[in-house]
Design an enzyme around this catalytic site. Structure first.
Site, PDB file in Angstrom:
ATOM      1  N   VAL A  85       0.858  -1.180   0.000  1.00  0.00           N
ATOM      2  CA  VAL A  85       0.000   0.000   0.000  1.00  0.00           C
ATOM      3  C   VAL A  85       0.897   1.232   0.000  1.00  0.00           C
ATOM      4  O   VAL A  85       1.818   1.335   0.826  1.00  0.00           O
ATOM      5  CB  VAL A  85      -0.883  -0.004   1.267  1.00  0.00           C
ATOM      6  CG1 VAL A  85      -1.870   1.156   1.231  1.00  0.00           C
ATOM      7  CG2 VAL A  85      -1.621  -1.337   1.403  1.00  0.00           C
ATOM      8  N   CYS A  86       0.644   2.166  -0.918  1.00  0.00           N
ATOM      9  CA  CYS A  86       1.483   3.372  -0.985  1.00  0.00           C
ATOM     10  C   CYS A  86       1.369   4.151   0.317  1.00  0.00           C
ATOM     11  O   CYS A  86       0.278   4.586   0.708  1.00  0.00           O
ATOM     12  CB  CYS A  86       1.062   4.267  -2.147  1.00  0.00           C
ATOM     13  SG  CYS A  86       1.943   5.848  -2.139  1.00  0.00           S
ATOM     14  N   ILE A  87       2.491   4.354   0.975  1.00  0.00           N
ATOM     15  CA  ILE A  87       2.462   4.938   2.319  1.00  0.00           C
ATOM     16  C   ILE A  87       1.969   6.386   2.298  1.00  0.00           C
ATOM     17  O   ILE A  87       1.152   6.777   3.143  1.00  0.00           O
ATOM     18  CB  ILE A  87       3.850   4.789   3.009  1.00  0.00           C
ATOM     19  CG1 ILE A  87       3.780   5.226   4.467  1.00  0.00           C
ATOM     20  CG2 ILE A  87       4.943   5.533   2.258  1.00  0.00           C
ATOM     21  CD1 ILE A  87       4.986   4.795   5.280  1.00  0.00           C
TER      22      ILE A  87
ATOM     23  N   ALA B 218      -1.737   6.410   1.640  1.00  0.00           N
ATOM     24  CA  ALA B 218      -2.488   5.774   2.727  1.00  0.00           C
ATOM     25  C   ALA B 218      -2.569   6.667   3.955  1.00  0.00           C
ATOM     26  O   ALA B 218      -3.652   6.897   4.509  1.00  0.00           O
ATOM     27  CB  ALA B 218      -1.841   4.446   3.092  1.00  0.00           C
TER      28      ALA B 218
END
Lengths: 96, 130, 118
Positions: free
Chosen positions: B77-79, B82
């Site tokens: 998940v793209c930090i 997110a």
């Protein structure tokens, strides 16, 4: 050869138009999700004759589009057929 | 072939995560491997541990967890996408002094470089946009 | 030839697409991947001068666009057809970019294995 997927209705979005403008002769187009409405007769005039056209039959069926509503250029494929198209293409470009 | 999948849409608001699940199952059925599923833009909502759909609707994060576990797929998940949307793991919750965290098990927060890497190293990167 | 082709088709302010696509270009560059950018469709609006996204509490894309040379991203193309459809000309744009027609656009897609299309 590039496989282009399109997931928006051609009546509300320019996504299909931009995809068709950018595709090279011999490329393939696959309609998924709300993109499948582009396979109906009303939009057949948008199509170029140097591309191949596929439509995801799960998304057609989900929306009540049967083969009588689909223009003849479009070949229905299932998800396995979708994967097969990605195998044969050099790359896959998603238009949304 | 080795596939990766990018998902940009949230569950329960558009179809992209569901299309990607169908596609992923078909990829595996044709005996390819899937290295990574990368969640970006509103796709990050697929990683919430708090998703609670009605009983007759699929639990999308649970389906990804199950598929990932069975087939050894990374769920990344793209930090940046997110954290600003309120999807935090324990470490980020601490960093931003939040009382709780909500990233579902099996998902990892990481940088956008993981999407670039998937494009560079996999035979196919298939994007499901919103 | 560059490694990545990133296509921008969404306008700059109303959604986060444009910013998140630019993020990808910058991260790609940080990973040593030379990126080319194409602006077409409503994406050409990202290139207009004098945007004030702070008027609506948005960041917009102009600051990031100005950072592109620092990342050695200098291959920036704009679709001639998309501009003219919108009644715009190159001199109304705030960024230096190369006008391309349909043939050049098709060639860019064809020659890049990695295309990210936003």
């Amino acid at each position: 050869m590039i496989l282009h997927t399109v997931n928006k209705s051609p009546a509300t979005s320019s996504t299909l138009k931009e995809c068709l403008f950018s595709a090279s002769s011999g490329d393939q187009i696959l309609l998924i999700e709300d993109g499948v409405y582009a396979a109906t007769q009303a939009f057949s005039e948008l199509l170029r004759d140097d591309l191949s056209y596929f439509v995801l039959q799960n998304d057609m069926a989900a929306r009540g589009l049967n083969s009588s509503l689909i223009s003849e250029q479009w070949q229905p494929v299932d998800y396995q057929g979708f994967v097969e198209l990605t195998e044969k293409a050099d790359s896959v470009c998603s238009w949304f | 072939m080795n596939y990766s999948i990018a998902i940009y849409g949230g569950p329960y608001s558009d179809q992209s995560a569901h299309s990607a699940l169908h596609f992923a199952r078909a990829v595996l059925k044709r005996e390819h491997s899937i290295q990574r599923v990368f969640f970006y833009h509103d796709g990050v909502y697929n990683s919430s541990a708090l998703v609670s759909p009605p009983q007759d609707e699929a639990n999308v994060p649970a389906q990804w967890q199950e598929l990932a576990k069975e087939h050894d797929i990374e769920l990344v998940v793209c930090i940046a996408a997110a954290v600003r949307r309120g999807l935090l793991d324990e470490k980020e919750a601490k960093r931003y002094s939040k009382a709780t965290h909500n990233l579902a098990d099996g998902f990892t927060l990481s940088g956008l470089g993981q999407l670039i890497d998937a494009g560079m190293t996999c035979d196919r990167l298939i994007t499901f946009g919103a | 030839m560059s490694d990545l082709l990133i296509i921008f088709r969404k306008p700059p302010v109303g959604t986060s697409w444009a910013r998140e696509a630019l993020d990808l270009a910058l991260v790609g560059a940080a990973f040593g991947q030379q990126a080319s950018l194409v602006f077409m469709g409503d994406g050409v609006y990202q290139l207009l001068d004098n945007q004030q996204p702070d008027q609506v509490e948005q960041k917009g894309t102009q600051a990031m666009m100005k950072a592109l040379p620092m990342y050695d991203i200098d291959q920036i193309f704009v679709s001639e057809e998309s501009l003219s459809e919108r009644g715009l000309t190159k001199d109304q744009l705030g960024f230096d970019c190369e006008l391309i027609g349909q043939t050049e656009l098709q060639a860019l897609l064809k020659t890049h294995k990695q295309v990210f299309n936003f």
